[in-house]
Design a protein around this motif. Structure first.
Motif, PDB file in Angstrom:
ATOM      1  N   UNK A   1       0.726  -1.140   0.160  1.00  0.00           N
ATOM      2  CA  UNK A   1       0.039   0.062   0.010  1.00  0.00           C
ATOM      3  C   UNK A   1       0.852   1.150   0.061  1.00  0.00           C
ATOM      4  N   UNK A   2       0.568   2.141  -0.819  1.00  0.00           N
ATOM      5  CA  UNK A   2       1.154   3.415  -0.932  1.00  0.00           C
ATOM      6  C   UNK A   2       2.349   3.453  -2.065  1.00  0.00           C
ATOM      7  N   UNK A   3       2.598   2.260  -2.668  1.00  0.00           N
ATOM      8  CA  UNK A   3       3.474   2.135  -3.764  1.00  0.00           C
ATOM      9  C   UNK A   3       2.588   2.540  -5.309  1.00  0.00           C
ATOM     10  N   UNK A   4       3.091   2.559  -6.075  1.00  0.00           N
ATOM     11  CA  UNK A   4       2.504   2.535  -7.426  1.00  0.00           C
ATOM     12  C   UNK A   4       2.716   1.128  -8.379  1.00  0.00           C
ATOM     13  N   UNK A   5       1.583   1.157  -9.369  1.00  0.00           N
ATOM     14  CA  UNK A   5       1.782   0.185 -10.481  1.00  0.00           C
ATOM     15  C   UNK A   5       1.720   1.017 -11.639  1.00  0.00           C
ATOM     16  N   UNK A   6       2.634   0.512 -12.698  1.00  0.00           N
ATOM     17  CA  UNK A   6       2.784   1.289 -13.971  1.00  0.00           C
ATOM     18  C   UNK A   6       2.617   0.206 -15.031  1.00  0.00           C
ATOM     19  N   UNK A   7       2.252   0.304 -15.971  1.00  0.00           N
ATOM     20  CA  UNK A   7       2.141  -0.469 -17.286  1.00  0.00           C
ATOM     21  C   UNK A   7       2.231   0.478 -18.583  1.00  0.00           C
ATOM     22  N   UNK A   8       2.870  -0.004 -19.634  1.00  0.00           N
ATOM     23  CA  UNK A   8       3.110   0.697 -21.019  1.00  0.00           C
ATOM     24  C   UNK A   8       2.764  -0.087 -21.982  1.00  0.00           C
ATOM     25  N   UNK A   9       1.518   0.169 -22.365  1.00  0.00           N
ATOM     26  CA  UNK A   9       0.886  -0.361 -23.430  1.00  0.00           C
ATOM     27  C   UNK A   9       1.714  -0.005 -24.689  1.00  0.00           C
ATOM     28  N   UNK A  10       2.181   1.097 -24.704  1.00  0.00           N
ATOM     29  CA  UNK A  10       3.060   1.514 -25.898  1.00  0.00           C
ATOM     30  C   UNK A  10       4.311   0.787 -26.175  1.00  0.00           C
ATOM     31  N   UNK A  11       5.077   0.204 -25.022  1.00  0.00           N
ATOM     32  CA  UNK A  11       6.243  -0.552 -25.068  1.00  0.00           C
ATOM     33  C   UNK A  11       5.543  -1.902 -25.691  1.00  0.00           C
ATOM     34  N   UNK A  12       4.481  -2.452 -25.326  1.00  0.00           N
ATOM     35  CA  UNK A  12       4.095  -3.710 -25.871  1.00  0.00           C
ATOM     36  C   UNK A  12       3.569  -3.584 -27.138  1.00  0.00           C
ATOM     37  N   UNK A  13       3.402  -2.372 -27.790  1.00  0.00           N
ATOM     38  CA  UNK A  13       2.877  -2.371 -28.927  1.00  0.00           C
ATOM     39  C   UNK A  13       4.209  -2.018 -30.170  1.00  0.00           C
ATOM     40  N   UNK A  14       5.505  -2.069 -29.455  1.00  0.00           N
ATOM     41  CA  UNK A  14       6.664  -2.082 -30.276  1.00  0.00           C
ATOM     42  C   UNK A  14       7.464  -3.422 -29.936  1.00  0.00           C
ATOM     43  N   UNK A  15       6.562  -4.546 -29.512  1.00  0.00           N
ATOM     44  CA  UNK A  15       7.269  -5.703 -29.391  1.00  0.00           C
ATOM     45  C   UNK A  15       7.146  -6.515 -30.603  1.00  0.00           C
ATOM     46  N   UNK A  16       8.267  -7.333 -30.830  1.00  0.00           N
ATOM     47  CA  UNK A  16       8.413  -8.189 -31.972  1.00  0.00           C
ATOM     48  C   UNK A  16       7.634  -9.483 -31.698  1.00  0.00           C
ATOM     49  N   UNK A  17       7.289  -9.666 -30.389  1.00  0.00           N
ATOM     50  CA  UNK A  17       6.494 -10.934 -30.199  1.00  0.00           C
ATOM     51  C   UNK A  17       5.097 -10.819 -30.745  1.00  0.00           C
ATOM     52  N   UNK A  18       4.587  -9.651 -30.679  1.00  0.00           N
ATOM     53  CA  UNK A  18       3.242  -9.511 -31.234  1.00  0.00           C
ATOM     54  C   UNK A  18       3.136  -8.619 -32.565  1.00  0.00           C
ATOM     55  N   UNK A  19       4.243  -8.089 -32.783  1.00  0.00           N
ATOM     56  CA  UNK A  19       4.127  -7.071 -34.142  1.00  0.00           C
ATOM     57  C   UNK A  19       5.581  -7.531 -34.978  1.00  0.00           C
ATOM     58  N   UNK A  20       5.579  -8.281 -35.923  1.00  0.00           N
ATOM     59  CA  UNK A  20       7.010  -8.410 -36.442  1.00  0.00           C
ATOM     60  C   UNK A  20       7.359  -7.323 -37.047  1.00  0.00           C
ATOM     61  N   UNK A  21       8.747  -6.868 -37.196  1.00  0.00           N
ATOM     62  CA  UNK A  21       9.268  -5.844 -37.758  1.00  0.00           C
ATOM     63  C   UNK A  21       8.575  -4.649 -37.007  1.00  0.00           C
ATOM     64  N   UNK A  22       8.422  -4.618 -35.728  1.00  0.00           N
ATOM     65  CA  UNK A  22       7.743  -3.684 -34.931  1.00  0.00           C
ATOM     66  C   UNK A  22       8.039  -2.344 -35.153  1.00  0.00           C
ATOM     67  N   UNK A  23       9.307  -2.022 -35.383  1.00  0.00           N
ATOM     68  CA  UNK A  23       9.673  -0.440 -35.474  1.00  0.00           C
ATOM     69  C   UNK A  23       9.519   0.160 -36.936  1.00  0.00           C
ATOM     70  N   UNK A  24       9.016  -0.837 -37.685  1.00  0.00           N
ATOM     71  CA  UNK A  24       8.830  -0.082 -39.309  1.00  0.00           C
ATOM     72  C   UNK A  24       7.205   0.254 -39.247  1.00  0.00           C
ATOM     73  N   UNK A  25       7.213   1.368 -40.038  1.00  0.00           N
ATOM     74  CA  UNK A  25       5.776   1.975 -40.193  1.00  0.00           C
ATOM     75  C   UNK A  25       5.052   1.066 -41.437  1.00  0.00           C
ATOM     76  N   UNK A  26       4.068   0.333 -40.933  1.00  0.00           N
ATOM     77  CA  UNK A  26       3.726  -0.755 -41.962  1.00  0.00           C
ATOM     78  C   UNK A  26       2.113  -0.591 -41.818  1.00  0.00           C
ATOM     79  N   UNK A  27       1.359   0.205 -42.280  1.00  0.00           N
ATOM     80  CA  UNK A  27      -0.188   0.001 -42.134  1.00  0.00           C
ATOM     81  C   UNK A  27      -0.900  -1.162 -42.673  1.00  0.00           C
TER      82      UNK A  27
END
Length: 529
Positions: free
Chosen positions: A396-422
């Protein structure tokens, strides 16, 4: 009692001895002790913390209180990746005296966004940041049930019927802006300035009507930018400091709030409240379930929050897709051909047209994937919180943090994640009003279950790797408006211009992920066929 008295006396004697010895030292020695003590204490605390098996591993730091604030604040995703490679998906770090427990990936999204309201609080986490920006009594400066009611009040302006009306208004505002700002047949513009102004004008015109739009000029876009600068790690800890960016933030809030209050007062005095825009809707319907009503100042403050939601996110996202498309002229032409295939020889653009433009919507999705507007989402822990399938407990009193933006740059879910590919979205069906990957629960099955937190049904599943608008009870209600506004912006740009650019790195100095300066495009008018 005699034992306790003896211990107290011994403690006083030791303290007196240490104090006497300290003041007998030279000034240089005293300063050395005073300076070194926090560092020694910090290292000792970290060592003891590391021995506890019920605590999440902590990132080592050298500077007391500051902790990992500098490395996190400059490049949060690089910081997360380095920590993940060393500690795994769950770790903690010190941020300006606050212990932040990070849980990366879809399981972290579920852990935080679907946590019980009694266990985690967005209000307690964000009020230092948001109350000076939005004002008292709204968003996170009120109990959660009131925030859910405020979302319900605002949603009357976020219906399909409203969006049908908004599209031609947004396009009209854009064409006016092009006429006044894009002089001649070619030129160069700063996209951050242009999109900040353009999204302010289009959002204010559509959400709040002609009367308010007529009161706003480009200086208000700068004021909203000053409000944006109130979202920094330092603001997270200190709401008020005698610093220039704090003064600008407060001046901007007061100026914008009084502009809105003038409009509210004029509407009330006229006696003509006709449901023609969100201002009318708030004046008529902003009554809480306990019977109390929002004050006019609270309505003005909520208007600041609503317009900021429709301005700063769209400003950042549209700036990014202009910069990325500037490096891909072939994609601009592909978008042009798709738009013409739907519109034909028509000059008008409708809400229904936007729903048929697959590549346009994929371009927006891909931009949000690469550049989620907020790089971190956090909550304050209100009760000791167990991390599933581990021995860890977040106190109690600490904080929890998530970063969906980090996950959306993961190769595990998005191959060639750093490329702009609509086109990566071509075979992914959209569900739940824009979230384009199904939420995956622990059994591997898709979860499309919905829940109503008081402002309408939304998806209960938050384990998707793609969450550009967050999830759970605090999910952004403006997602459909964002797609409508951004879609109209993109279509209108493509129909009127070709452009080139060099996409710059990301500026993470505020919580909003903006392009670093210079961020410009070189444009030329498209020949009309």
């Amino acid at each position: 009692m005699s034992v306790i008295k003896s211990l107290i006396d011994d403690t006083i004697s030791i303290s007196h001895y240490l104090y006497s010895h300290f003041i007998s030292l030279s000034l240089l020695s005293q300063l050395s002790i005073l300076i070194s003590f926090p560092f020694i204490y910090s290292l000792l605390w970290q060592f003891i913390y590391s021995l506890r098996k019920d605590r999440v591993p902590m990132v080592h730091y050298y500077i007391p209180w500051v902790g990992s604030a500098v490395t996190y604040g400059m490049q949060p995703y690089d910081f997360f990746e380095n920590c993940r490679s060393k500690y795994g998906d769950v770790f903690s770090f010190l941020l300006l005296g606050k212990v932040m427990t990070v849980y990366l990936g879809p399981k972290g999204h579920e852990f935080v966004l679907n946590a019980k309201l009694s266990d985690v609080s967005a209000e307690e986490a964000y009020t230092h940041l948001t109350t000076p920006v939005f004002g008292k009594g709204v968003i996170y400066d009120c109990p959660n049930w009131k925030l859910m009611e405020q979302k319900k009040f605002a949603k009357v302006a976020l219906t399909k019927e409203s969006f049908i009306k908004y599209v031609p208004l947004i396009k009209e505002e854009m064409l006016k802006y092009f006429k006044s700002t894009f002089k001649g047949n070619s030129g160069e513009i700063d996209v951050l300035t242009a999109q900040s102004e353009m999204t302010l004008f289009t959002a204010s015109r559509s959400l709040f009507g002609d009367e308010l739009r007529s009161k706003l000029d480009t200086s208000y876009a700068q004021m909203y930018s000053d409000l944006d600068k109130g979202f920094t790690p330092l603001n997270f800890v200190f709401s008020y400091l005698p610093l220039p960016n704090y003064f600008k933030r407060d001046a901007a809030h007061n100026k914008i709030a009084h502009t809105y209050l003038d409009l509210i007062t004029k509407r009330r005095q006229s006696g003509k409240i006709e449901d023609k825009d969100l201002v009318d809707a708030l004046l008529k319907n902003s009554k809480y379930k306990d019977g109390t009503r929002m004050t006019d100042r609270e309505i003005a403050n909520l208007m600041i929050g609503v317009l900021m939601g429709g301005q700063h996110t769209s400003s950042a996202t549209s700036s990014w897709f202009l910069l990325h498309l500037g490096e891909k002229p072939e994609l601009q032409e592909e978008l042009y051909n798709e738009i013409k295939s739907i519109l034909g020889d028509r000059n008008d653009l409708t809400y229904d047209d936007l729903q048929k433009l697959d590549l346009v919507n994929s371009t927006i999705k891909e931009t949000l994937r690469l550049h989620m507007p907020l790089h971190s989402i956090f909550r304050k822990v209100m009760n000791n919180l167990s991390v599933p399938n581990t021995s860890y407990v977040v106190p109690k009193g600490h904080y929890v943090l998530i970063a969906p933006g980090y996950t959306m740059l993961s190769e595990q879910y998005f191959p060639n994640a750093n490329e702009y590919q609509p086109h990566r979205w071509d075979n992914i069906k959209s569900i739940d009003g824009g979230i384009s990957l199904p939420s995956i629960e622990s059994n591997g099955k898709s979860s499309n279950e919905t829940i109503d937190y008081g402002f309408g049904k939304i998806s209960k599943g938050v384990s998707s790797p793609y969450l550009p608008f967050g999830g759970g009870r605090h999910r952004c209600i403006g997602e459909p408006f964002a797609y409508t506004q951004l879609g109209t912006l993109l279509v209108t740009y493509i129909l009127n211009f070709k452009w080139s650019s060099k996409c710059p790195p990301v500026d993470y100095t505020s919580m909003v992920t903006l392009p670093e300066q210079p961020a410009t495009i070189k444009w030329e008018r498209r020949e009309k066929i």
